[in-house]
Motif scaffolding. Structure first.
Motif, PDB file in Angstrom:
ATOM      1  N   VAL A 108       0.839  -1.195   0.000  1.00  0.00           N
ATOM      2  CA  VAL A 108       0.000   0.000   0.000  1.00  0.00           C
ATOM      3  C   VAL A 108       0.878   1.250   0.000  1.00  0.00           C
ATOM      4  N   GLU A 109       1.926   1.238   0.790  1.00  0.00           N
ATOM      5  CA  GLU A 109       2.855   2.370   0.805  1.00  0.00           C
ATOM      6  C   GLU A 109       3.421   2.621  -0.590  1.00  0.00           C
ATOM      7  N   GLN A 110       3.857   1.556  -1.260  1.00  0.00           N
ATOM      8  CA  GLN A 110       4.442   1.723  -2.585  1.00  0.00           C
ATOM      9  C   GLN A 110       3.421   2.236  -3.595  1.00  0.00           C
ATOM     10  N   ALA A 111       2.184   1.746  -3.499  1.00  0.00           N
ATOM     11  CA  ALA A 111       1.124   2.206  -4.406  1.00  0.00           C
ATOM     12  C   ALA A 111       0.876   3.700  -4.226  1.00  0.00           C
ATOM     13  N   LEU A 112       0.864   4.159  -2.984  1.00  0.00           N
ATOM     14  CA  LEU A 112       0.619   5.580  -2.713  1.00  0.00           C
ATOM     15  C   LEU A 112       1.786   6.447  -3.175  1.00  0.00           C
ATOM     16  N   VAL A 113       3.008   5.979  -2.945  1.00  0.00           N
ATOM     17  CA  VAL A 113       4.187   6.738  -3.368  1.00  0.00           C
ATOM     18  C   VAL A 113       4.212   6.882  -4.886  1.00  0.00           C
ATOM     19  N   GLN A 114       3.887   5.792  -5.600  1.00  0.00           N
ATOM     20  CA  GLN A 114       3.880   5.861  -7.065  1.00  0.00           C
ATOM     21  C   GLN A 114       2.856   6.873  -7.573  1.00  0.00           C
ATOM     22  N   HIS A 115       1.741   6.984  -6.879  1.00  0.00           N
ATOM     23  CA  HIS A 115       0.669   7.860  -7.364  1.00  0.00           C
ATOM     24  C   HIS A 115       0.807   9.305  -6.876  1.00  0.00           C
ATOM     25  N   PHE A 116       1.198   9.469  -5.609  1.00  0.00           N
ATOM     26  CA  PHE A 116       1.196  10.804  -5.005  1.00  0.00           C
ATOM     27  C   PHE A 116       2.592  11.409  -4.840  1.00  0.00           C
ATOM     28  N   GLY A 117       3.626  10.583  -4.907  1.00  0.00           N
ATOM     29  CA  GLY A 117       4.949  11.074  -4.566  1.00  0.00           C
ATOM     30  C   GLY A 117       5.188  10.931  -3.075  1.00  0.00           C
ATOM     31  N   ALA A 118       5.773  11.942  -2.442  1.00  0.00           N
ATOM     32  CA  ALA A 118       6.118  11.858  -1.022  1.00  0.00           C
ATOM     33  C   ALA A 118       4.868  11.769  -0.151  1.00  0.00           C
ATOM     34  N   ILE A 119       4.851  10.826   0.777  1.00  0.00           N
ATOM     35  CA  ILE A 119       3.789  10.692   1.764  1.00  0.00           C
ATOM     36  C   ILE A 119       4.427  10.537   3.130  1.00  0.00           C
ATOM     37  N   THR A 121       4.996   8.426   6.271  1.00  0.00           N
ATOM     38  CA  THR A 121       4.933   7.005   6.637  1.00  0.00           C
ATOM     39  C   THR A 121       5.279   6.753   8.098  1.00  0.00           C
ATOM     40  N   ASP A 122       5.367   7.804   8.896  1.00  0.00           N
ATOM     41  CA  ASP A 122       5.888   7.675  10.256  1.00  0.00           C
ATOM     42  C   ASP A 122       4.855   7.262  11.293  1.00  0.00           C
ATOM     43  N   HIS A 123       3.580   7.200  10.926  1.00  0.00           N
ATOM     44  CA  HIS A 123       2.544   6.873  11.900  1.00  0.00           C
ATOM     45  C   HIS A 123       2.422   5.368  12.096  1.00  0.00           C
ATOM     46  N   ASN A 124       1.921   4.974  13.251  1.00  0.00           N
ATOM     47  CA  ASN A 124       1.791   3.552  13.570  1.00  0.00           C
ATOM     48  C   ASN A 124       0.740   2.861  12.720  1.00  0.00           C
ATOM     49  N   ILE A 125      -0.357   3.554  12.434  1.00  0.00           N
ATOM     50  CA  ILE A 125      -1.490   2.923  11.757  1.00  0.00           C
ATOM     51  C   ILE A 125      -1.622   3.348  10.301  1.00  0.00           C
ATOM     52  N   ALA A 126      -1.778   4.637  10.061  1.00  0.00           N
ATOM     53  CA  ALA A 126      -2.142   5.126   8.729  1.00  0.00           C
ATOM     54  C   ALA A 126      -0.962   5.763   8.011  1.00  0.00           C
ATOM     55  N   PHE A 127      -1.031   5.744   6.686  1.00  0.00           N
ATOM     56  CA  PHE A 127      -0.183   6.586   5.865  1.00  0.00           C
ATOM     57  C   PHE A 127      -0.925   7.898   5.641  1.00  0.00           C
ATOM     58  N   ASN A 128      -0.202   8.997   5.663  1.00  0.00           N
ATOM     59  CA  ASN A 128      -0.849  10.288   5.435  1.00  0.00           C
ATOM     60  C   ASN A 128      -0.425  10.863   4.087  1.00  0.00           C
ATOM     61  N   VAL A 129      -1.437  11.141   3.264  1.00  0.00           N
ATOM     62  CA  VAL A 129      -1.210  11.841   1.998  1.00  0.00           C
ATOM     63  C   VAL A 129      -1.461  13.314   2.270  1.00  0.00           C
ATOM     64  N   PRO A 130      -0.430  14.155   2.144  1.00  0.00           N
ATOM     65  CA  PRO A 130      -0.563  15.558   2.554  1.00  0.00           C
ATOM     66  C   PRO A 130      -1.624  16.317   1.760  1.00  0.00           C
ATOM     67  N   GLU A 131      -2.155  17.331   2.399  1.00  0.00           N
ATOM     68  CA  GLU A 131      -3.133  18.221   1.775  1.00  0.00           C
ATOM     69  C   GLU A 131      -2.503  18.990   0.619  1.00  0.00           C
ATOM     70  N   VAL A 132      -3.292  19.240  -0.400  1.00  0.00           N
ATOM     71  CA  VAL A 132      -2.940  20.180  -1.452  1.00  0.00           C
ATOM     72  C   VAL A 132      -3.984  21.288  -1.381  1.00  0.00           C
ATOM     73  N   ALA A 133      -3.566  22.465  -0.982  1.00  0.00           N
ATOM     74  CA  ALA A 133      -4.504  23.563  -0.748  1.00  0.00           C
ATOM     75  C   ALA A 133      -5.367  23.826  -1.976  1.00  0.00           C
ATOM     76  N   GLY A 134      -6.680  23.890  -1.734  1.00  0.00           N
ATOM     77  CA  GLY A 134      -7.623  24.164  -2.804  1.00  0.00           C
ATOM     78  C   GLY A 134      -7.951  22.965  -3.669  1.00  0.00           C
ATOM     79  N   SER A 135      -7.288  21.824  -3.429  1.00  0.00           N
ATOM     80  CA  SER A 135      -7.515  20.650  -4.268  1.00  0.00           C
ATOM     81  C   SER A 135      -8.036  19.464  -3.468  1.00  0.00           C
ATOM     82  N   ARG A 136      -7.249  19.026  -2.486  1.00  0.00           N
ATOM     83  CA  ARG A 136      -7.668  17.877  -1.692  1.00  0.00           C
ATOM     84  C   ARG A 136      -7.227  18.078  -0.246  1.00  0.00           C
ATOM     85  N   PRO A 137      -7.962  17.492   0.701  1.00  0.00           N
ATOM     86  CA  PRO A 137      -7.598  17.613   2.114  1.00  0.00           C
ATOM     87  C   PRO A 137      -6.542  16.578   2.498  1.00  0.00           C
ATOM     88  N   SER A 138      -6.039  16.713   3.689  1.00  0.00           N
ATOM     89  CA  SER A 138      -5.156  15.692   4.251  1.00  0.00           C
ATOM     90  C   SER A 138      -5.912  14.364   4.304  1.00  0.00           C
TER      91      SER A 138
END
Length: 300
Positions: A108-119, A121-138
């Motif tokens: 899952v981490e690799q799939a997200l990195v390929q699609h979004f770039g940097a994410i 990965t430091d959390h115990n449970i979830a991967f966080n895809v950062p917010e893009v202002a005006g486009s998508r939320p965290s």
């Protein structure tokens, strides 16, 4: 300390909080969901597998408020499942294939990195895809597996949910589909007032925490408390009456010496609100409900 609202101020805020975030915010949330779906669908190692990508939490349950408008998405592997119970039944065969919690998390981490770039990965449970202002939320993306709890008291003899294994190896069981179904039923039975009152308490909690009156609490906690209000308590009078009656009823349960808080259930109907493994306790609940009562101007 957060000031006590006048009647006029309270009614103005209740009208503001009556509905979830508006169309533009909804579009941002939906865009994040679509992008995570695309990331998983386009990832080669997941091709042909039974994987469900669905929103969970306040966004999918329509109890989100503007200041909490991030998105939780589960990526659930259904090729295999984990289970508990079944001591009185023939147990399913234990899965021995390649999809371990560690492998699912890595893919899952690799799939997200390929699609979004940097994410993140430091959390115990979830991967966080950062917010893009005006486009998508965290966006928090949770790798998980189907989970079955065999229980003779359940309809069909079992409950179905999701199980997450953190980086620390500990498992966390959630029941997002049951939460969604039960919440919709309760909202219908209360003429849409259940989710309205949940959003009110979430907004109040945010304000009280921002002013240091109470400690910050998970958004889901407000939903858990209000879920235990009997349906009829929402229906007498107007919206203001529904909020006041709900807070009074939750406080009654929290302070009752007969059953009371120990009988309170999460919206999934499976897990108790207070007990081992929870991120809150009864004091947190009383602080929130009493703080909300005072803040909204219902009395001292």
């Amino acid at each position: 300390m957060a000031h006590q609202l006048s009647y006029e101020q309270r009614i103005a805020l209740l009208n503001k909080w009556k509905n979830p975030p508006g169309p533009s915010e909804k579009l941002r949330l939906e865009r994040a969901e679509r992008m995570v779906r695309a990331a998983i669908a386009q990832y080669a190692p997941f091709q042909g597998l039974a994987i469900a990508v669905d929103p969970k939490g306040s966004y999918s349950n329509n109890t989100n408020v503007r200041s909490d408008s991030d998105v939780d998405i589960k990526v659930q592997m259904n090729e295999c499942f984990f289970y508990d119970g079944a001591s009185w039944l023939a147990k399913p065969d234990r899965y021995s294939g390649q999809w371990t919690p560690e492998k699912l998390r890595a893919e899952v981490e690799q799939a997200l990195v390929q699609h979004f770039g940097a994410i993140d990965t430091d959390h115990n449970i979830a991967f966080n895809v950062p917010e893009v202002a005006g486009s998508r939320p965290s966006t928090d993306v949770v790798p998980c597996f189907k989970y079955v709890l065999y229980d003779s008291t359940a309809v069909g003899g079992h409950y179905e949910g999701s199980v997450v294994y953190g980086r620390d190896g500990k498992k966390i069981v959630n029941w997002p589909e049951l939460q969604l179904t039960n919440g919709r039923t309760k909202n219908t039975n209360t003429k849409l007032r259940y989710k309205f009152v949940v959003r009110v308490l979430k907004n109040v909690e945010n304000d009280l925490a921002a002013h240091g009156v109470i400690k910050a609490l998970p958004s889901y906690f407000s939903e858990c408390l209000i879920y235990n209000v009997p349906d009829h308590a929402f229906l007498n009078g107007g919206f203001d009456d529904a909020v006041q009656a709900s807070l009074r009823e939750v406080h009654r349960q929290l302070t009752s010496t007969w059953f009371g808080a120990q009988g309170m259930m999460e919206p999934n109907g499976v897990k108790k609100v207070f007990g081992e493994g929870q991120k809150w306790d009864r004091k947190d609940a009383r602080d929130l409900i009493e703080g909300a009562w005072h803040y909204l101007g219902y009395g001292s």
